[in-house]
Scaffold this active site. Structure first.
Site, short mmCIF file in Angstrom:
data_model
loop_
_atom_site.label_atom_id
_atom_site.label_comp_id
_atom_site.label_asym_id
_atom_site.label_seq_id
_atom_site.Cartn_x
_atom_site.Cartn_y
_atom_site.Cartn_z
N ARG A 86 -8.49 -0.36 7.32
CA ARG A 86 -8.19 1.06 7.52
C ARG A 86 -6.84 1.29 8.20
O ARG A 86 -6.39 2.44 8.34
CB ARG A 86 -9.29 1.70 8.37
CG ARG A 86 -10.66 1.62 7.76
CD ARG A 86 -11.69 2.23 8.67
NE ARG A 86 -11.46 3.63 8.85
CZ ARG A 86 -11.93 4.58 8.08
NH1 ARG A 86 -12.67 4.26 7.04
NH2 ARG A 86 -11.68 5.85 8.31
N GLU A 103 2.08 -1.79 -4.99
CA GLU A 103 1.31 -1.90 -3.75
C GLU A 103 1.31 -3.32 -3.19
O GLU A 103 1.42 -3.52 -1.99
CB GLU A 103 -0.17 -1.52 -4.01
CG GLU A 103 -0.43 -0.05 -4.14
CD GLU A 103 -1.90 0.25 -4.40
OE1 GLU A 103 -2.46 1.12 -3.74
OE2 GLU A 103 -2.52 -0.41 -5.28
N GLY A 111 -7.19 10.31 13.01
CA GLY A 111 -6.95 11.66 12.49
C GLY A 111 -5.60 12.17 12.96
O GLY A 111 -4.77 11.40 13.44
N LYS A 117 -6.55 1.65 3.36
CA LYS A 117 -7.56 1.76 2.31
C LYS A 117 -8.14 3.17 2.25
O LYS A 117 -8.40 3.69 1.18
CB LYS A 117 -8.68 0.76 2.59
CG LYS A 117 -9.80 0.81 1.63
CD LYS A 117 -9.78 -0.40 0.76
CE LYS A 117 -10.65 -0.26 -0.45
NZ LYS A 117 -9.86 -0.23 -1.68
N GLU A 140 -1.84 2.65 -13.68
CA GLU A 140 -2.59 1.87 -12.69
C GLU A 140 -1.95 0.48 -12.51
O GLU A 140 -1.85 -0.02 -11.39
CB GLU A 140 -4.06 1.77 -13.13
CG GLU A 140 -4.96 0.90 -12.27
CD GLU A 140 -5.05 1.31 -10.80
OE1 GLU A 140 -4.55 2.37 -10.43
OE2 GLU A 140 -5.60 0.52 -10.02
#
Ligand code: G6P
Length: 612
Positions: A27, A492, A101, A607, A485
């Site tokens: 994350r 990436e 956040g 992610k 894609e």
């Protein structure tokens, strides 16, 4: 986007936090840190870089505490550095907080606090919120919980926060709006985290905290309240995730494991839904709302990133088979351009994590306008899954590698089922074609296995082109979203600049880039456009570009023209994309590997993007 973890109970907190942070590292991985409370004292350690660097810093420190919080960061306000790493400590040194956040109105609050003499030691919005809470507590002489409640009413933005205090050896106070929070319920202990992965080995009983809820968590007690200070009943659910699903299982990287798992994950997405021999598709979410789909004047698909590419493919599938006009929207654009939503429009939300802030916010506003929302989501119990009126899970299992692979094929499998089911029910898809497509779909897992067995060849191709600075991916029809894609995956993972384009549109711009140094990858399987794509290949060859072609087994024309070919088994043109994407995933994986990059955690990415 930032992972948070917390523990309160009888065990040593540090090992639980550390392991949890490693699980949540997907994350965000700019910096990490922990805060432990012991003997009326907060111990805070933080470090720029990966969790492993924090672990090294803390090696041999003999940390003992039974309550603590930990954070792994994806930077928003303030560059990645030790000082911007979480946890942050309040001015008095009595409070420590972590946050996932963005506090959008942090600047005026900061000004207000600076004028009162507060000094800041980081560039983060989090430190502002923390001191704001402390200031309210001091001014009002109230409890920390009350101060938090007052502060959150003034805050604009998204948050999941965990807060501990030096004078409270038991309590973690948590709050969420827009960023996820799961609380695991143990015997005399509680675990808090951004997702269930840090919790699963300790307990399977969890509570998903809702937006605008505050949780007061002690070893033996969990109290949930809303911002109006009214108690809420915690709704306990049981996790059915297996620990093995979030471990590497012998693979060098999660990304490779997840690519290799696709025969099984696609099968899992089809299981119980596709009954090819009986000519049936069973999807209760569609069946219960069939009239809404059959009468829909329009379907709007809302998603981001790889999920958006699955949505684009769904446009081709739904328009072909169900003859319903489809619009595919980037969630971030859809939300803010005041979209026209007609009564009866159906919104399909596609998301792996179910937590992407842009998608979530777009759906909330569409829902407020009365739209019916159908979620195609991977993460069970996630915010988007809960917000949807109905849906179909993709059942791909936890996806840890930051670049999405098995979640994409899971999405495509479910969206293909949906298009076929609706088309057949509507009468726009003839029975013979429907039955044939069901049989084709049933063969997909085996065909994926066949493609995966060529990974050594794909690695050779990757090694050959790994030093390219640019790459072009071209495809037409169903293969156009796959070209997009493929380009996204490559940039990436390998940081090679890559563009995806409709093969014919290439003449209107990108062809100017073609020279002997530019590899051009064609997704050129046997379909309606095949002959035209062959002409596009010639156009590239005429300009000395290097051609790599994904072709259908048995093709004898393109191997003569292309520099390199990768073969996929024969399939109906609507089914081929779920196959043609597999070599592109492997190509980007092996390119990133050859360049020595961390393919599971590519730079700057996260992610689950829980900020707008
Ligand atoms: C991030 C991830 C992508 C993903 C996108 C949308 O950018 O790195 O892999 O496709 O978010 O995420 P979602 O969870 O909504 O599918």
């Amino acid at each position: 986007m930032c992972g948070i973890v917390g523990y309160t109970g009888k065990r040593e907190a540090y090992p639980i936090l550390l392991k949890g942070l490693k699980r949540l590292e997907y994350r965000g991985y700019d910096s990490s840190g922990i805060a432990l409370q012991q003997d009326q004292h907060l111990q805070v350690y933080k470090k720029k870089g990966r969790v492993a660097e924090l672990e090294e810093l803390l090696l041999g420190k003999g940390l003992h505490a039974h309550i603590g919080i930990g954070h792994t960061r994806w930077a928003t306000h303030g560059e990645p550095s030790d000082r911007n790493a979480h946890p942050h400590v309040s001015q008095s040194g009595k409070l420590a907080m972590i946050h996932n956040g963005i506090i959008e109105n942090y600047a005026p609050i900061k000004q207000e606090l600076v004028s009162k003499g507060y000094q800041f030691h980081s560039d983060t919005d989090t430190e502002v919120l923390l001191n704001f809470i402390e200031e309210i507590q001091t001014q009002n002489a109230c409890s920390l919980e009350e101060a938090l409640r007052i502060a959150l009413k003034r805050v604009v933005g998204a948050y999941c926060i965990l807060l501990i205090a030096s004078d409270d050896p038991e309590t973690i106070i948590a709050a969420r709006k827009g960023s996820p929070l799961v609380i695991g319920i143990g015997k005399g202990e509680h675990f808090l985290a951004s997702d269930a992965s840090p919790i699963i080995e300790y307990t399977r009983e969890v509570v998903y905290v809702n937006d605008y809820e505050i949780a007061i968590v002690k070893p033996d007690e969990l109290i949930l309240k809303n911002l109006g200070n009214e108690k809420q009943t915690p709704y306990i659910t049981r996790l059915d995730m297996e620990l093995s699903a979030i471990e590497k299982g012998g693979y060098e990287h999660f990304m490779l494991k997840e690519i290799m798992e696709q025969p099984e994950t696609v099968f899992d997405g089809l299981r119980g839904r596709l009954l090819a021999a009986e000519g049936k598709i069973i999807m209760s979410g569609i069946e219960q709302h069939l009239p809404a789909f059959l009468s829909a004047p329009r379907i709007i698909i809302v998603a981001c990133g790889t999920s958006w590419h699955a949505g684009l493919l769904a446009e081709y599938l739904i328009e072909t088979f169900a003859r319903i006009p489809v619009e595919v929207e980037y969630a971030s654009e859809f939300r803010y351009r005041n979209p026209v939503i007609h009564p009866g429009d159906v919104i399909i939300a596609i998301s792996q994590s179910g937590e992407t802030a842009d998608t979530l916010v777009a759906l909330e506003s569409a829902k407020a306008q009365g739209a019916f929302i159908f979620g195609v989501v991977n993460a069970v119990g996630s915010s988007i899954a809960r917000l949807s009126d109905a849906g179909a899970y993709t059942h791909a299992g936890p996806e840890i590698g930051v670049a999405s692979t098995k979640a994409f094929t899971g999405q495509v499998a479910v969206l293909t089922l949906m298009a076929l089911k609706i088309g057949y029910a509507k009468g726009t898809l003839a029975e013979a074609d429907y039955l044939n497509l069901l049989l084709e779909l049933e063969q997909v897992p085996e065909k994926i296995r066949e493609i995966l067995s060529q990974s050594a060849h794909i690695q050779q191709v990757a090694n050959k082109y790994k030093d390219a600075t640019d790459f072009l991916f071209l495809g037409r029809g169903y293969n156009f979203p796959i070209a997009l894609e493929g380009a996204l995956k490559l940039k990436e993972i390998s940081y090679i600049h890559a563009e995806g384009y409709p093969a014919a549109e290439m003449k209107h711009g990108p062809i100017a880039l073609v020279d002997e140094n530019l590899p051009v990858l064609f997704v050129a399987t046997r379909d309606l456009y095949y002959d035209k794509v062959v002409s596009n290949v010639q156009e590239i060859k005429a300009r000395k570009g290097k051609v790599i072609a994904i072709i259908t087994k048995g093709d004898t024309i393109l191997p003569e023209m292309a520099n390199d070919v990768i073969t996929i088994p024969e399939a109906h043109e609507a089914i081929a994309p779920i196959l043609s994407v597999i070599p592109l995933q492997l190509l980007s994986y092996y390119t990133g590997l050859a360049k020595g990059y961390d393919v599971d955690k590519p730079r700057n990415l996260a992610k689950s993007v829980t900020v707008e």
